[in-house]
Design a protein around this motif. Structure first.
Motif, short mmCIF file in Angstrom:
data_model
loop_
_atom_site.label_atom_id
_atom_site.label_comp_id
_atom_site.label_asym_id
_atom_site.label_seq_id
_atom_site.Cartn_x
_atom_site.Cartn_y
_atom_site.Cartn_z
N ASP A 250 1.96 8.89 23.57
CA ASP A 250 1.94 10.05 22.68
C ASP A 250 1.71 9.65 21.23
N LEU A 251 1.18 8.45 20.99
CA LEU A 251 0.97 7.97 19.63
C LEU A 251 -0.51 7.74 19.33
N ILE A 252 -0.91 8.06 18.11
CA ILE A 252 -2.25 7.77 17.63
C ILE A 252 -2.15 7.25 16.20
N ILE A 253 -3.21 6.61 15.75
CA ILE A 253 -3.24 6.07 14.39
C ILE A 253 -4.57 6.41 13.74
N GLU A 254 -4.54 6.65 12.45
CA GLU A 254 -5.76 6.87 11.66
C GLU A 254 -5.61 6.12 10.34
N HIS A 255 -6.72 5.89 9.67
CA HIS A 255 -6.67 5.18 8.39
C HIS A 255 -7.66 5.78 7.41
N GLY A 256 -7.50 5.40 6.15
CA GLY A 256 -8.42 5.76 5.08
C GLY A 256 -8.30 4.72 3.99
N VAL A 257 -9.03 4.91 2.90
CA VAL A 257 -8.94 3.95 1.80
C VAL A 257 -8.86 4.70 0.48
N MET A 258 -7.87 4.35 -0.34
CA MET A 258 -7.73 4.95 -1.66
C MET A 258 -8.66 4.24 -2.64
N ARG A 259 -9.36 5.02 -3.45
CA ARG A 259 -10.22 4.39 -4.47
C ARG A 259 -9.40 3.92 -5.66
N ASP A 260 -8.21 4.46 -5.83
CA ASP A 260 -7.25 3.99 -6.82
C ASP A 260 -5.87 4.44 -6.37
N ILE A 261 -4.83 4.09 -7.12
CA ILE A 261 -3.48 4.35 -6.62
C ILE A 261 -2.98 5.76 -6.86
N ILE A 262 -3.87 6.65 -7.34
CA ILE A 262 -3.49 8.07 -7.45
C ILE A 262 -4.42 8.94 -6.60
N ASP A 263 -5.02 8.33 -5.58
CA ASP A 263 -6.00 9.03 -4.74
C ASP A 263 -5.31 9.84 -3.64
N LEU A 264 -4.89 11.04 -3.99
CA LEU A 264 -4.23 11.93 -3.03
C LEU A 264 -5.16 12.34 -1.90
N ASP A 265 -6.44 12.56 -2.22
CA ASP A 265 -7.37 13.05 -1.22
C ASP A 265 -7.54 12.07 -0.06
N ALA A 266 -7.47 10.77 -0.35
CA ALA A 266 -7.59 9.78 0.73
C ALA A 266 -6.43 9.91 1.70
N ILE A 267 -5.23 10.13 1.17
CA ILE A 267 -4.06 10.28 2.04
C ILE A 267 -4.16 11.59 2.83
N ARG A 268 -4.57 12.66 2.15
CA ARG A 268 -4.74 13.95 2.85
C ARG A 268 -5.76 13.83 3.97
N GLY A 269 -6.81 13.04 3.75
CA GLY A 269 -7.83 12.86 4.77
C GLY A 269 -7.27 12.20 6.03
N VAL A 270 -6.42 11.19 5.85
CA VAL A 270 -5.80 10.54 7.00
C VAL A 270 -4.92 11.54 7.75
N LEU A 271 -4.12 12.29 7.02
CA LEU A 271 -3.25 13.28 7.66
C LEU A 271 -4.06 14.33 8.40
N ILE A 318 8.74 -5.11 -16.49
CA ILE A 318 8.61 -4.69 -15.09
C ILE A 318 7.32 -5.25 -14.52
N SER A 319 7.40 -5.86 -13.35
CA SER A 319 6.24 -6.44 -12.69
C SER A 319 5.22 -5.37 -12.32
N ASP A 320 3.95 -5.70 -12.43
CA ASP A 320 2.89 -4.78 -12.00
C ASP A 320 3.05 -4.40 -10.54
N MET A 321 3.55 -5.33 -9.72
CA MET A 321 3.74 -5.04 -8.30
C MET A 321 4.73 -3.89 -8.10
N ARG A 322 5.80 -3.91 -8.88
CA ARG A 322 6.82 -2.88 -8.72
C ARG A 322 6.30 -1.52 -9.19
N TYR A 323 5.48 -1.56 -10.22
CA TYR A 323 4.86 -0.31 -10.67
C TYR A 323 3.97 0.28 -9.58
N SER A 324 3.04 -0.50 -9.08
CA SER A 324 2.06 0.05 -8.14
C SER A 324 2.71 0.46 -6.83
#
Length: 365
Positions: A250-271, A318-324
């Motif tokens: 009963d499980l499936i997986i999908e993926h997408g790619v964000m063009r930057d770290i505020i790319d909401l549309d990429a996440i919406r596309g996966v959903l 603050i490290s850039d890693m923690r920000y992103s």
């Protein structure tokens, strides 16, 4: 054959009580576990020992049931942890197991399939170079074959703990004398491993993926790799997620790619591809379908996002890693209503520069 998945919140890095309860109740067998992937509340850096603590606790739990020595646990189960639970991220474990018999014929619908494997041990001078790229690609292709995957498009996530073998001073001196600087570090391991996934999945021209491309040609990347790297690890550990007609469940997986770290549309596309659409945040009944949420994040090294300057690389506090991590985790949690998200940094050759892959596992309705 089918994948079964269980996600457990944790009260600390050593908390394995949720998994222990299932094992004690006989609802899950240690022998069926393929991988445990989790987030721990450390700093995500080289000195983040919360990952080691989590792995030790799992080893103490599983080795008696698997009948192996503690030092051999990672030959039986892939244990992959990412430190850093900034902001709203909830520390958790995702346990992936395999059960049932192989299908006699492919089914009408593709379902989640998972396979794990290991590269050979690397020499320090191979990390970050073509040998690591090619060996990673070889194992990814082998895992695809195990799952009955012919089309690379059916692969949606390749989770890797990248090798960083120990280097002594003599080896370092010899490499530099030969004009081949060592890349045996987190950056080299992440970058070469991601390009290995790109090579295996035909995401970039093979004749362009070579030594000179690593951390230089940012037009080459994978949209499905997620690599963390571990100092002292001689080989890479790989978990491949795909949808296969040879698997049920009963499980499936999908993926997408964000063009930057505020790319909401990429996440919406996966959903949306998972049948989960909403005008704002998912409804509670939709959130309940979510099993695993994965992403790679990076503070854009060009110091700008969509033409506006950012200061993630110049903040001394603050490290850039923690920000992103915090930014991408907040986007994922805000859209899905789920805070048990797995966001890993950094993202060399993971998606376009400044962006990164996203993958989501969900239950079918």
């Amino acid at each position: 054959m089918r994948v079964i998945a269980h996600r457990f919140p944790t009260s600390g890095p050593s908390d394995v009580s949720g998994l222990a309860g299932l094992l004690d109740a006989g609802e899950l067998r240690a022998q069926d576990i393929l991988a445990v992937i989790g987030k721990t509340e450390g700093n995500g850096g080289v000195n983040d020992f919360t990952r080691e603590l989590a792995m030790r606790a799992l080893g103490d739990l599983l080795t008696p049931q698997l009948g192996c020595a503690p030092e051999d646990i990672e030959d039986r189960v892939v244990l992959s942890f990412s430190g850093g639970t900034e902001g709203v991220v909830s520390p958790h474990l995702l346990v992936l197991a395999r059960t049932g018999e192989a299908l006699a014929a492919p089914g009408e619908k593709k379902r989640l399939a998972v396979a794990t494997g290991y590269t050979r041990a690397f020499e320090p001078w191979e990390v970050g170079y073509r040998p690591m790229i090619e060996e990673t690609a070889r194992v990814v292709r082998e895992l695809m074959q195990q799952l009955g995957i012919d089309d690379p498009a059916d692969v949606h996530l390749v989770q890797i703990k990248g090798a960083i073998p120990t280097v002594d001073e003599e080896q370092r001196t010899e490499a530099e004398a030969e004009g081949r600087p060592l890349r045996c570090d987190m950056v080299g391991s992440r970058a070469a491993s991601a390009l290995g996934v790109a090579l295996a999945l035909d995401e970039a021209p093979a004749d362009r993926i070579g030594d000179r491309a690593v951390c230089h040609d940012w037009s080459l990347y994978s949209t499905r790799a997620s690599v963390s790297a571990k100092p002292g690890l001689p080989r890479s550990e790989i978990t491949l997620f795909a949808n296969s007609a040879w698997w049920e469940g009963d499980l499936i997986i999908e993926h997408g790619v964000m063009r930057d770290i505020i790319d909401l549309d990429a996440i919406r596309g996966v959903l949306a591809r998972l049948g989960l659409e909403a005008p704002g945040q998912l409804a509670p009944e939709q959130t309940e379908r979510l099993v695993g949420i994965f992403a790679k994040s990076d503070a854009d090294p060009r110091n700008a996002i969509r033409g506006r300057r950012h200061t993630m690389w110049t903040d001394a506090d603050i490290s850039d890693m923690r920000y992103s991590r915090c930014v991408v985790s907040a986007l994922l949690a805000g859209l899905t209503g789920e805070t048990a998200v797995y966001v890993s940094t950094r993202a060399e050759h993971h998606g376009p520069l400044g962006g990164g892959p996203v993958a989501i596992i969900a239950r079918v309705p």
